[in-house]
Motif scaffolding. Structure first.
Motif, mmCIF file in Angstrom:
data_model
loop_
_atom_site.group_PDB
_atom_site.id
_atom_site.type_symbol
_atom_site.label_atom_id
_atom_site.label_comp_id
_atom_site.label_asym_id
_atom_site.label_seq_id
_atom_site.Cartn_x
_atom_site.Cartn_y
_atom_site.Cartn_z
ATOM 1 N N LYS A 41 0.681 -0.901 -0.361
ATOM 2 C CA LYS A 41 -0.432 0.106 -0.111
ATOM 3 C C LYS A 41 0.824 0.990 0.098
ATOM 4 C CE LYS A 41 -4.149 -2.912 2.308
ATOM 5 N NZ LYS A 41 -4.824 -2.317 2.904
ATOM 6 N N HIS A 42 2.165 1.187 0.526
ATOM 7 C CA HIS A 42 3.056 2.640 0.377
ATOM 8 C C HIS A 42 3.963 2.880 -0.475
ATOM 9 C CE1 HIS A 42 1.362 3.793 4.372
ATOM 10 N NE2 HIS A 42 1.029 2.247 4.322
ATOM 11 N N PHE A 48 -0.856 -1.398 -9.512
ATOM 12 C CA PHE A 48 0.008 -2.671 -10.353
ATOM 13 C C PHE A 48 -1.122 -3.483 -10.557
ATOM 14 C CE2 PHE A 48 -0.208 -3.299 -5.652
ATOM 15 C CZ PHE A 48 -0.168 -4.833 -5.315
ATOM 16 N N THR A 49 -0.644 -4.504 -11.616
ATOM 17 C CA THR A 49 -1.627 -5.733 -11.291
ATOM 18 C C THR A 49 -0.801 -6.632 -11.655
ATOM 19 O OG1 THR A 49 -0.901 -4.762 -14.321
ATOM 20 C CG2 THR A 49 -3.757 -3.366 -13.303
ATOM 21 N N GLN A 73 -7.608 -4.902 -8.200
ATOM 22 C CA GLN A 73 -6.546 -4.264 -9.821
ATOM 23 C C GLN A 73 -5.893 -5.723 -10.445
ATOM 24 O OE1 GLN A 73 -5.536 -3.174 -6.686
ATOM 25 N NE2 GLN A 73 -3.314 -2.307 -7.320
ATOM 26 N N ILE A 74 -5.427 -6.694 -9.263
ATOM 27 C CA ILE A 74 -4.198 -7.660 -9.793
ATOM 28 C C ILE A 74 -5.329 -8.130 -10.448
ATOM 29 C CG2 ILE A 74 -3.164 -9.430 -9.486
ATOM 30 C CD1 ILE A 74 -3.303 -8.083 -6.474
ATOM 31 N N LYS A 75 -4.217 -8.881 -11.649
ATOM 32 C CA LYS A 75 -5.271 -8.788 -13.438
ATOM 33 C C LYS A 75 -3.959 -10.822 -13.361
ATOM 34 C CE LYS A 75 -6.264 -4.849 -15.673
ATOM 35 N NZ LYS A 75 -5.888 -4.198 -17.067
ATOM 36 N N LYS A 114 11.629 -10.685 -14.105
ATOM 37 C CA LYS A 114 10.942 -9.562 -14.955
ATOM 38 C C LYS A 114 9.855 -9.175 -15.186
ATOM 39 C CE LYS A 114 15.339 -10.445 -17.449
ATOM 40 N NZ LYS A 114 15.703 -11.066 -19.069
ATOM 41 N N GLN A 115 8.887 -9.559 -15.293
ATOM 42 C CA GLN A 115 7.165 -9.658 -15.534
ATOM 43 C C GLN A 115 6.487 -8.831 -13.760
ATOM 44 O OE1 GLN A 115 5.190 -12.265 -17.824
ATOM 45 N NE2 GLN A 115 7.084 -13.844 -17.541
ATOM 46 N N GLY A 116 7.415 -9.391 -12.626
ATOM 47 C CA GLY A 116 6.421 -8.774 -11.831
ATOM 48 C C GLY A 116 6.507 -7.102 -11.172
ATOM 49 N N GLU A 117 5.421 -6.546 -10.951
ATOM 50 C CA GLU A 117 5.404 -5.085 -11.089
ATOM 51 C C GLU A 117 5.755 -5.543 -9.361
ATOM 52 O OE1 GLU A 117 2.420 -2.412 -13.320
ATOM 53 O OE2 GLU A 117 1.915 -3.930 -12.594
ATOM 54 N N VAL A 118 5.142 -5.990 -8.693
ATOM 55 C CA VAL A 118 5.159 -6.584 -7.574
ATOM 56 C C VAL A 118 5.964 -7.731 -6.969
ATOM 57 C CG1 VAL A 118 3.994 -7.119 -4.539
ATOM 58 C CG2 VAL A 118 3.258 -5.115 -6.285
#
Length: 245
Positions: A41-42, A48-49, A73-75, A114-118
């Motif tokens: 959250k911070h 992010f998806t 929103q996680i896709k 490489k594909q992770g925003e998180v």
């Protein structure tokens, strides 16, 4: 067998007498997942998806179920495990719980990172394997299993955050190794997570920041969760009462 076994004995803070005996591994596992959620959250990029989990065991399941619950929103979730069947098993559990989320089992750890925003590490690794070059701009890494990212990630990330500095700087973990080498210090640390949550230090300030969280795990959080669960159990009259006298 399960990954861990834990027991919480909750004592009354005024009398010191025990008031509850509780199974602790579920509390500890879910508390660990809650740390990633609060940190995301911070520290994660807004909106992010794409989430990546390295390791697909019990801890990964708790982490991902909590993330899906709190971030609708996680896709897409990208999974990697050295045992491909573990990734397949977790992917099936995610699809059952959240059919709206796409799940990809990756062939390599590099492709998953490489594909992770998180990016969440949930392994039992004893030496680093994730280089800085794999991490995309703007990513947030929740380094739950502590030993997964190379030293260069600590030195090149825009911000390094821990849950507690004294706990993180011990046991010859990566941060402690860097401190002993004279390459990292308390002054180079951006913040402890609590400082960010209460507003003393900023969290994410730019979309392109790479932010690393290195949470050793704080037992006081287990106790706080256990106390809350105890009061809920009393309220709902759940559990077995034992007479001591």
């Amino acid at each position: 067998m399960e990954r861990a076994s834990a027991l919480v004995i909750l004592n009354d803070p005024e009398t010191n007498y025990p008031i509850a005996v509780m199974e602790g591994s579920l509390i500890s596992g879910m508390r660990t997942a809650a740390v990633t959620v609060v940190a995301s959250k911070h520290l994660a990029k807004p909106g992010f998806t794409h989430v990546t989990s390295i390791g697909c065991g019990v801890i990964a399941k708790m982490q991902l179920f909590s993330m899906i619950e709190q971030f609708p929103q996680i896709k897409t979730i990208h999974l990697y495990d050295v045992f491909p069947e573990a990734a397949v098993k977790l992917s099936e559990a995610i699809r059952q719980k959240a059919p709206q989320v796409e799940v990809e089992c990756c062939d390599t750890v590099e492709a998953a990172v490489k594909q992770g925003e998180v990016v969440i590490t949930c392994t039992v690794a004893d030496k680093p394997y994730i280089p800085f070059a794999w991490i995309q701009k703007g990513a947030f890494i929740s380094n739950v299993s502590i030993m997964d990212v190379h030293k260069e990630v600590y030195l090149q990330a825009d911000k390094v955050v821990v849950d507690d500095w004294e706990q993180s700087n011990r046991e010859k973990k990566v941060i402690n190794q860097l401190v002993l080498e004279g390459r990292f210090s308390r002054e180079q640390l951006h913040a402890e997570l609590g400082e960010i949550v209460v507003g003393r230090k900023p969290g994410r300030e730019r979309d392109d920041e790479i932010i690393l969280l290195n949470p050793m795990g704080m037992a006081i959080e287990d106790i706080a969760c256990a106390e809350h669960i105890y009061h809920e159990a009393v309220k709902k009259q759940i559990g077995t009462k034992l007479s001591l006298y």
